[in-house]
Scaffold this active site. Sequence first.
Site, short mmCIF file in Angstrom:
data_model
loop_
_atom_site.label_atom_id
_atom_site.label_comp_id
_atom_site.label_asym_id
_atom_site.label_seq_id
_atom_site.Cartn_x
_atom_site.Cartn_y
_atom_site.Cartn_z
N ASP A 1 3.38 4.02 6.60
CA ASP A 1 2.55 3.34 8.32
C ASP A 1 4.30 2.73 8.97
O ASP A 1 4.82 2.33 9.31
CB ASP A 1 1.68 2.62 7.53
N ARG B 1 -0.22 6.56 7.58
CA ARG B 1 0.31 6.71 6.43
C ARG B 1 -0.48 8.00 5.71
O ARG B 1 -0.16 8.33 4.93
CB ARG B 1 -1.07 5.48 5.88
N ASP C 1 14.36 -0.60 1.72
CA ASP C 1 14.87 -0.46 2.85
C ASP C 1 16.30 -1.53 2.81
O ASP C 1 17.03 -1.36 2.51
CB ASP C 1 14.08 -1.09 4.12
N ASP D 1 8.01 3.97 -2.38
CA ASP D 1 7.53 4.67 -1.41
C ASP D 1 9.00 4.27 -0.91
O ASP D 1 9.76 5.39 -0.52
CB ASP D 1 6.39 4.80 -0.49
N LYS E 1 1.07 -1.38 -0.05
CA LYS E 1 0.07 0.17 0.13
C LYS E 1 0.73 1.75 0.36
O LYS E 1 0.31 1.98 -0.20
CB LYS E 1 -0.63 -0.03 1.09
N GLY E 2 2.05 0.97 0.74
CA GLY E 2 2.81 2.15 0.58
C GLY E 2 2.96 3.57 -0.38
O GLY E 2 3.36 4.38 -0.06
C1 PRP Z 1 7.12 -1.54 2.31
C2 PRP Z 1 8.02 -0.44 1.58
C3 PRP Z 1 8.50 -1.38 1.09
C4 PRP Z 1 9.19 -2.44 2.40
C5 PRP Z 1 11.10 -1.97 2.09
O1 PRP Z 1 5.89 -2.00 2.27
O2 PRP Z 1 6.64 -0.23 1.30
O3 PRP Z 1 7.61 -2.45 0.40
O4 PRP Z 1 8.67 -2.34 3.33
O5 PRP Z 1 11.21 -3.00 3.10
P1 PRP Z 1 12.89 -3.77 2.47
O6 PRP Z 1 13.14 -2.63 1.32
O7 PRP Z 1 13.15 -3.75 3.80
O8 PRP Z 1 11.83 -5.31 1.63
P2 PRP Z 1 5.60 -3.46 3.76
O9 PRP Z 1 5.83 -4.41 3.96
O10 PRP Z 1 5.09 -2.53 4.80
O11 PRP Z 1 3.78 -3.00 3.01
P3 PRP Z 1 2.78 -1.85 2.40
O12 PRP Z 1 3.77 -1.11 1.66
O13 PRP Z 1 1.69 -2.12 2.14
O14 PRP Z 1 3.19 -0.61 4.12
#
Ligand code: PRP
Length: 179
Positions: A158, A164, A102, A99, A42-43
Amino acid sequence: MQQDIAKILFTEEEIAKKVEALGSQITKDYQGKDLVLVGILKGANIFVGDLMRKIRIPITLDFMAVSSYGFSTESSGIVKIIKDLEHSIEGKDVLIVEDLIDTGLTLNYIYENLLSRKPKSLKICTLLDKPDRRKVNIKVDYKGFDVPDEFIIGYGIDYAEKYRNLPYVAILKREVYEK
Ligand code: PRP
């Protein structure tokens, strides 16, 4: 929500300027191409919505929903596809819109998965990047800002499904997720 914020990193205005610049660059680079934006839910919801309105060539939009964090603050590396693309990307110029990168584990999985569907080209656009945390090598083609190794929230991002809707990007107070 305000009391949970340690620091605002990027204001609404700063984000808007950056999104405009990214949109202009993408417009130039994809002239005459069959561009498909793939927003990662969703991010990336807010970012892709703002970015697409700054791209001045025809595009199509599709979404993928994945989850790797759940309610934890650490990436597990296990990526679950919750919603897949609606349309084939074979032969298309695909730009993944995220978004935040990491560890890179989520995007690495998505990239390899989409590559196997034989797009003509596959590139990555992220608003935020946390390079210090990277566990896998990812080539980022379009980037908004680097962020420090802190818990980031807002503008789509989030913590346990909250924050969000903050219009800016901020650092979450440690005590909120360490309690
Ligand atoms: C978050 C963000 C990325 C991911 C990054 O998504 O939107 O997709 O984490 O992390 P990484 O590089 O360590 O893999 P999340 O899984 O929290 O889902 P969301 O977007 O629905 O909040």
